[in-house]
Design a protein around this motif. Sequence first.
Motif, mmCIF file in Angstrom:
data_model
loop_
_atom_site.group_PDB
_atom_site.id
_atom_site.type_symbol
_atom_site.label_atom_id
_atom_site.label_comp_id
_atom_site.label_asym_id
_atom_site.label_seq_id
_atom_site.Cartn_x
_atom_site.Cartn_y
_atom_site.Cartn_z
ATOM 1 N N ARG A 153 0.825 -1.210 0.000
ATOM 2 C CA ARG A 153 0.000 0.000 0.000
ATOM 3 C C ARG A 153 0.857 1.258 0.000
ATOM 4 N NH1 ARG A 153 -4.048 -2.675 -1.883
ATOM 5 N NH2 ARG A 153 -5.285 -3.844 -0.392
ATOM 6 N N VAL A 157 0.727 4.179 -2.878
ATOM 7 C CA VAL A 157 0.485 5.600 -2.595
ATOM 8 C C VAL A 157 1.607 6.448 -3.181
ATOM 9 C CG1 VAL A 157 0.414 7.342 -0.769
ATOM 10 C CG2 VAL A 157 -0.924 5.252 -0.538
ATOM 11 N N ARG A 171 -7.807 12.254 -0.637
ATOM 12 C CA ARG A 171 -7.781 10.955 0.020
ATOM 13 C C ARG A 171 -8.613 9.952 -0.763
ATOM 14 N NH1 ARG A 171 -10.509 10.329 5.816
ATOM 15 N NH2 ARG A 171 -12.361 10.226 4.478
ATOM 16 N N GLU A 172 -9.772 10.394 -1.257
ATOM 17 C CA GLU A 172 -10.643 9.499 -2.012
ATOM 18 C C GLU A 172 -9.970 9.023 -3.297
ATOM 19 O OE1 GLU A 172 -11.528 12.410 -0.734
ATOM 20 O OE2 GLU A 172 -12.828 11.687 0.889
ATOM 21 N N GLU A 175 -7.426 6.420 -2.359
ATOM 22 C CA GLU A 175 -8.095 5.162 -2.012
ATOM 23 C C GLU A 175 -8.514 4.415 -3.264
ATOM 24 O OE1 GLU A 175 -10.034 6.422 2.322
ATOM 25 O OE2 GLU A 175 -11.272 6.402 0.506
ATOM 26 N N GLN A 176 -9.011 5.140 -4.264
ATOM 27 C CA GLN A 176 -9.422 4.501 -5.518
ATOM 28 C C GLN A 176 -8.248 3.835 -6.207
ATOM 29 O OE1 GLN A 176 -11.301 7.562 -7.840
ATOM 30 N NE2 GLN A 176 -13.281 7.303 -6.866
ATOM 31 N N TYR A 179 -6.953 0.598 -3.611
ATOM 32 C CA TYR A 179 -7.864 -0.448 -3.134
ATOM 33 C C TYR A 179 -8.819 -0.852 -4.251
ATOM 34 C CZ TYR A 179 -6.294 0.684 1.587
ATOM 35 O OH TYR A 179 -5.528 0.897 2.701
ATOM 36 N N VAL A 185 -11.557 -0.482 3.658
ATOM 37 C CA VAL A 185 -10.664 0.656 3.788
ATOM 38 C C VAL A 185 -10.941 1.363 5.112
ATOM 39 C CG1 VAL A 185 -9.823 2.785 2.728
ATOM 40 C CG2 VAL A 185 -10.744 0.954 1.285
ATOM 41 N N SER A 187 -10.811 4.406 7.768
ATOM 42 C CA SER A 187 -11.020 5.831 7.496
ATOM 43 C C SER A 187 -9.715 6.613 7.447
ATOM 44 C CB SER A 187 -11.946 6.435 8.552
ATOM 45 O OG SER A 187 -11.389 6.296 9.847
ATOM 46 N N ALA A 189 -6.651 5.244 6.622
ATOM 47 C CA ALA A 189 -5.634 4.409 5.993
ATOM 48 C C ALA A 189 -4.623 5.231 5.193
ATOM 49 C CB ALA A 189 -6.292 3.360 5.088
ATOM 50 N N VAL A 190 -5.112 6.162 4.377
ATOM 51 C CA VAL A 190 -4.203 6.960 3.551
ATOM 52 C C VAL A 190 -3.282 7.791 4.426
ATOM 53 C CG1 VAL A 190 -4.081 8.879 1.913
ATOM 54 C CG2 VAL A 190 -5.684 7.006 1.518
ATOM 55 N N HIS A 193 -0.515 5.605 5.723
ATOM 56 C CA HIS A 193 0.474 5.289 4.693
ATOM 57 C C HIS A 193 1.395 6.485 4.429
ATOM 58 C CE1 HIS A 193 -1.593 1.601 4.167
ATOM 59 N NE2 HIS A 193 -2.544 2.030 3.361
#
Length: 222
Positions: A153, A157, A171-172, A175-176, A179, A185, A187, A189-190, A193
């Motif tokens: 991950r 990133v 962030r969204e 995530e796309q 993942y 996922v 909340s 996570a990003v 990382h």
Amino acid sequence: MRILLVEDDALLGDGLRAGLRQLGFNVDWVRDGQAAERELRAASHDAAVLDLGLPMKDGMEVLAAARAEGVKLPVLVLTARDALSERIRGLDLGADDYVLKPVDLHELAARLRALVRRAHGMPEQQLALDGVVLDPAKRLVTLEGEPVALSAREFDVLHALMLADGRVLSREQLEQRIYGWGQEVESNAVEVHVHHLRRKLKPSLIQTVRGIGYAIARAASP
């Protein structure tokens, strides 16, 4: 790197998905032309692998409709249609590459990496900035020539941010990119990382743009 796989053959699709995942890709798989058209419009992938002989809607029609709507996602056509006229038609309709089945998995992965690099205006295989070098093919990151151990991950990133080349990713959006469908996922996570990347690489490498997301300074070729 997140890939949309469009393939109606269950055995082949399962093999391609599993193989590409082993090579470090996040793969979402759909099996008909209507689903493919919907996902191409969503613009949540880095590239697509598109079969042509699909139920519901032929792959050529899917490709033509997507390009007519302004979809710029790199598309690699993977098909058994080997006639020269079909290859010409596919490329003229907007395919970025046209590959015949069967295909070597490593070649397919290399072609996908090349398509994504070109889509971001980065012809070189490696991305580099301020002593940090990322090699997508080897999934290797070095700092001042020394390898740095990153989780899958964390690598994804960093790769997404370096490909963005200074553009802010929310962030969204991150995530796309890292993942696939059905993956849970957390909340934060990003944020976690990014924190680990700053600690393992350089604190100043990734910038927080308050209220928007994250960015990395312009990546230069090594």
